[in-house]
Write an enzyme that holds these catalytic residues in place. Structure first.
Site, PDB file in Angstrom:
ATOM      1  N   GLU A  36       5.259   2.271   4.847  1.00  0.00           N
ATOM      2  CA  GLU A  36       6.277   2.355   6.091  1.00  0.00           C
ATOM      3  C   GLU A  36       6.116   3.577   6.704  1.00  0.00           C
ATOM      4  OE1 GLU A  36       7.137   1.785   2.955  1.00  0.00           O
ATOM      5  OE2 GLU A  36       8.796   3.174   2.154  1.00  0.00           O
ATOM      6  N   ARG A  37       5.445   4.555   5.920  1.00  0.00           N
ATOM      7  CA  ARG A  37       5.160   5.991   6.186  1.00  0.00           C
ATOM      8  C   ARG A  37       4.084   6.017   7.315  1.00  0.00           C
ATOM      9  NH1 ARG A  37       7.122   9.593   1.241  1.00  0.00           N
ATOM     10  NH2 ARG A  37       5.990   7.948  -0.132  1.00  0.00           N
ATOM     11  N   LYS A  76       1.626  -5.543   3.478  1.00  0.00           N
ATOM     12  CA  LYS A  76       2.884  -4.515   3.852  1.00  0.00           C
ATOM     13  C   LYS A  76       2.095  -3.020   3.637  1.00  0.00           C
ATOM     14  CE  LYS A  76       5.804  -2.396   1.610  1.00  0.00           C
ATOM     15  NZ  LYS A  76       6.038  -1.282   2.647  1.00  0.00           N
ATOM     16  N   SER A 117       3.259   4.408  -6.698  1.00  0.00           N
ATOM     17  CA  SER A 117       3.817   5.227  -7.795  1.00  0.00           C
ATOM     18  C   SER A 117       4.117   4.234  -8.992  1.00  0.00           C
ATOM     19  CB  SER A 117       5.117   5.683  -7.314  1.00  0.00           C
ATOM     20  OG  SER A 117       6.044   4.871  -7.074  1.00  0.00           O
ATOM     21  N   PHE A 134       1.346   5.681   0.920  1.00  0.00           N
ATOM     22  CA  PHE A 134       0.998   6.457   1.930  1.00  0.00           C
ATOM     23  C   PHE A 134      -0.277   7.290   2.177  1.00  0.00           C
ATOM     24  CE2 PHE A 134       2.796   9.907  -0.775  1.00  0.00           C
ATOM     25  CZ  PHE A 134       1.988  11.025  -0.152  1.00  0.00           C
ATOM     26  N   CYS A 176      -4.869  10.292  -5.674  1.00  0.00           N
ATOM     27  CA  CYS A 176      -4.518   9.791  -6.974  1.00  0.00           C
ATOM     28  C   CYS A 176      -5.720  10.201  -7.986  1.00  0.00           C
ATOM     29  CB  CYS A 176      -4.692   8.031  -7.175  1.00  0.00           C
ATOM     30  SG  CYS A 176      -6.098   7.533  -6.374  1.00  0.00           S
ATOM     31  N   GLU A 189       3.933  13.451 -12.683  1.00  0.00           N
ATOM     32  CA  GLU A 189       2.776  13.696 -11.742  1.00  0.00           C
ATOM     33  C   GLU A 189       3.563  14.459 -10.325  1.00  0.00           C
ATOM     34  OE1 GLU A 189       2.252   9.948  -9.363  1.00  0.00           O
ATOM     35  OE2 GLU A 189       0.196  10.813  -8.940  1.00  0.00           O
ATOM     36  N   ALA A 238       0.904  -1.199  -0.146  1.00  0.00           N
ATOM     37  CA  ALA A 238      -0.062   0.006   0.045  1.00  0.00           C
ATOM     38  C   ALA A 238       1.135   1.258   0.032  1.00  0.00           C
ATOM     39  CB  ALA A 238      -0.877   0.012   1.357  1.00  0.00           C
TER      40      ALA A 238
END
Ligand code: NAD
Length: 498
Positions: A182-183, A179, A232, A155, A287, A387, A153
Site C-alpha cells: 500500500e506504500r 495486493k 517481514s 515496499f 533483503c 533486522e 508484496a
C-alpha cells in the site's frame, strides 16, 4: 481527513478495468524525500475484493485452456514493453519508494529477467514419461495450473517482487489476484497496464489495495489456492499460518540479517567496496543487503578504511545527480532505525559512523539516515538480533573461520551470506558448513535469478517461487492392450513383477 483534489488516487484493477474505489478509507502515499503527499491508495471494500476474486475465478477456465504458445506470446510482448518503458517505471519507483533512479532501473531489470524466464514456459512445463512400466502400460505426468493464485508484496522492490509473482503464476495458466504494498502501488499499476497492452485477457490479473483486511481476505477466500508472500517475519508468519490453515499452498519469503565474513587474506580494496555497496545501497532496504560484517583476525584492522569509504557516499533524494543513498520509506522507519542505532550505543557497542543527523539541503523533511557503522557488536545486542532495514552496518569480530561460521549458523535468519577470501579451501569450507540457502563467494549476495527460486530454502526463509509452486502434477497411467491380450480373470493381488 482533507485532501486536495489534485492528489491522484490509485485505481483498483478489476476485470480488465482501472476503477475508482468506492471506499471511504484511504491511505496517503508520500514522497520519502520530502514527505509530501503524492497520491492516495484505497482500502478496497469487501464487495470490490469479491468482484476481483470472482473475476479471477471466471477467467480461469478460458485462460487455463489457452494454448501454451498463446500464453508465451503475451509474455514475449510483455518483456519488450517493460524494456521499452524501463525509465518511466524507474521514475515511479523513485518517487514513491525513494531509491535512486539507477537502483530503480535495476529493480525493474531484475523483475524483467523473471518475465524473460517465463517465455521459456514451453520447456518449463514439460512433464515426464516412462513407457512400458508393465506390459502395455505407459505413465506420464502433466504440469497443470492450480487455479486462482494471489500475491502480497512488500515496499522495497516495487517492480521486481510483483514481477516474481504474477508473470510466472499466470504463464502457467493460473489467474492472479495481486495486493501490492500500500506504500508503493504506482509501479504495479503501470505493470498491469503494460500486461493488458501485451494482450492479457480481461480478468486474468486483478489488483486490490489495502492492509490487514485485504490480507485476511486473501488468506480466507476459498477460491484462492495459493499465496506468494514477500515481506517481514511478522506478516509472513501470520499469512503462512492463516493461509495454510485454510488449505492453501503458501510461500512466505521473509526478513534477513545477512552476514559478510571478511578473511584477512581477501582482496582488501574489492572487499571493502563490495561491503559498502551491499550494506548501504538502497539505504539498506534490501533483503539481500549485507547488514552484518564479521571481520576475522587481522581483517579487524580494516575498520578505519571501511568507515572512510562509507563516509564518502552521497546522501540525497533519489532523483538527484550523483546520489548513492536515498531516504528511508517513512518517518516511522527512520525513527525505528535511529532507535536501533541508539540501542547499540546503550548496550556498549561503538558508533564509528553515525548517520542519524545527516542534513540534505533542500530535502530537510525527508526520511534520511546516512551510512552508519556500529562495531564491537555482540550477538546478544538488539542491533544484532533485529533486522534493521536501514543504512546500518553492524560489525562483529571473530578469531577464526570456525568462529565466524558458528556465529552465522546461530543466527535465526538464513536469507543469504557472503565470504571474502582469496583462499579456495576457505571458501569451500564456508560454503559447505554454513547453514544458509544462498552463499556468495567474493561478492555481494545476488538476488536469485528466477530459475533458482525453488532451490533455496533454509531457516526462516521459505522459497519456492517458481514453476513448482504455481503448478501441480497429474500422473496418468494408461494401458492400451492389443486386441489379442484381453484380461481373462480379475487380478485381486498386487502384482509382484512387470
Ligand atoms: P511488511 O511485512 O510490512 O509488508 C508486506 C506486505 O504485507 C504488505 O503488502 C503489507 O500490506 C502486508 N502486511 C504488513 N503487515 C502485516 C500484518 N501484520 N499482517 C498481515 N499483512 C501485513 O514488509 P515491508 O516493510 O513492506 O517490506 C520489508 C520486509 O520485507 C523486510 O523484512 C525485508 O527483509 C522483507 N523482504 C524479504 C524478501 C525476501 O525475498 N525474503 C525480499 C524483500 C523484502
Amino acid at each position: 481527513m482533507c485532501y486536495s483534489s489534485s492528489v491522484p488516487t490509485t485505481k483498483l484493477f478489476i476485470d480488465g478495468k482501472f476503477v475508482e474505489s468506492k471506499t471511504s478509507e484511504w491511505l496517503d502515499i508520500h514522497n520519502p524525500a520530502t514527505n509530501e503527499v503524492i497520491a492516495r491508495v484505497p482500502k478496497a471494500t469487501q464487495e470490490e475484493m469479491l468482484a476481483a476474486v470472482d473475476s479471477c475465478s471466471q477467467s480461469y477456465h478460458s485462460w487455463s485452456e489457452t494454448s501454451i504458445l498463446a500464453r508465451q506470446q503475451i509474455f514475449l510482448r510483455y518483456q519488450q514493453l517493460i524494456k521499452d518503458n524501463i525509465k518511466e517505471l524507474a521514475r515511479s519507483i523513485t518517487l514513491e519508494q525513494g531509491k535512486t533512479l539507477a537502483d530503480a532501473e535495476g529493480d525493474v531489470f531484475r523483475g524483467l529477467q523473471v518475465v524473460e524466464h517465463t517465455c521459456s514456459i514451453t520447456s518449463l512445463m514439460l512433464g515426464e514419461t516412462l513407457p512400458s512400466i508393465t506390459k502395455d502400460m505407459d505413465t506420464y505426468t502433466y504440469r497443470l495450473p492450480i487455479g486462482v493464485c494471489a500475491g502480497i508484496a512488500p515496499f522495497n522492490f516495487p517492480a521486481m517482487i510483483p514481477l516474481w509473482m504474477f508473470p510466472m503464476g499466470m504463464v502457467c495458466g493460473n489467474t492472479y489476484l495481486l495486493k501490492p504494498s500500500e506504500r508503493v502501488p504506482a509501479c504495479t499499476m503501470l505493470l498491469a497496464k503494460m500486461l493488458q497492452d501485451a494482450g492479457m485477457p480481461d480478468g486474468t490479473l486483478n489488483i486490490i489495495h489495502g492492509q490487514h483486511d485485504a490480507v485476511n481476505f486473501i488468506c480466507d477466500h476459498p477460491a484462492i489456492k495459493a499465496i506468494s508472500f514477500v515481506g517481514s517475519n511478522q506478516a509472513g508468519e501470520y499469512i503462512y499460518e492463516r493461509g495454510s490453515k485454510n488449505g492453501k499452498r503458501v510461500q512466505s519469503n521473509m526478513g534477513a540479517k545477512n552476514h559478510g565474513v571478511v578473511m584477512p587474506d581477501a582482496n582488501k580494496e574489492t572487499t571493502l567496496n563490495q561491503l559498502v555497496g551491499a550494506a548501504f545501497g538502497a539505504a539498506g532496504q534490501r533483503c539481500m543487503a549485507l547488514s552484518t560484517a564479521i571481520l576475522v583476525g587481522e581483517a579487524r584492522n580494516w575498520l578505519p578504511e571501511l568507515v572512510e569509504r562509507a563516509k564518502a557516499l552521497r546522501v540525497n533524494a533519489g532523483d538527484q545527480a550523483g546520489v548513492d543513498v536515498g531516504p528511508l520509506i517513512s518517518p516511522q522507519a527512520k525513527e525505528r532505525v535511529n532507535s536501533l542505532i541508539q540501542s547499540g550505543v546503550d548496550e556498549g557497542a561503538q558508533l564509528l559512523l553515525d548517520g542519524r543527523n545527516v542534513k540534505v539541503k533542500g530535502y530537510e523533511n525527508g526520511n534520511f539516515v546516512g551510512p552508519t557503522i556500529i562495531s564491537n557488536v555482540t550477538p546478544q545486542m538488539k542491533c544484532y538480533t533485529e533486522e534493521i532495514f536501514g543504512p546500518v552496518l553492524v560489525v562483529l569480530e571473530a578469531e577464526s573461520l570456525d568462529d565466524a561460521i558458528s556465529l552465522v549458523n546461530n543466527n535465526p535468519y538464513g536469507n543469504g551470506t557472503a565470504i571474502f577470501t582469496t583462499n579456495g579451501a576457505t571458501a569451500r569450507k564456508y560454503t559447505h558448513k554454513v547453514d544458509v540457502g544462498q552463499v556468495s563467494v567474493c561478492g555481494p549476495i545476488c538476488v536469485r535469478t528466477s530459475h533458482l527460486y525453488s532451490k533455496t530454502c533454509t531457516q526462516q526463509l521459505l522459497f519456492s517461487m517458481g514453476i513448482q509452486f504455481y503448478t501441480q502434477i497429474k500422473t496418468v497411467t494408461s494401458q492400451w492392450k492389443a486386441e489379442d491380450s484381453t484380461v481373462k480373470t480379475p487380478a485381486v493381488s498386487m502384482p509382484t513383477m512387470g
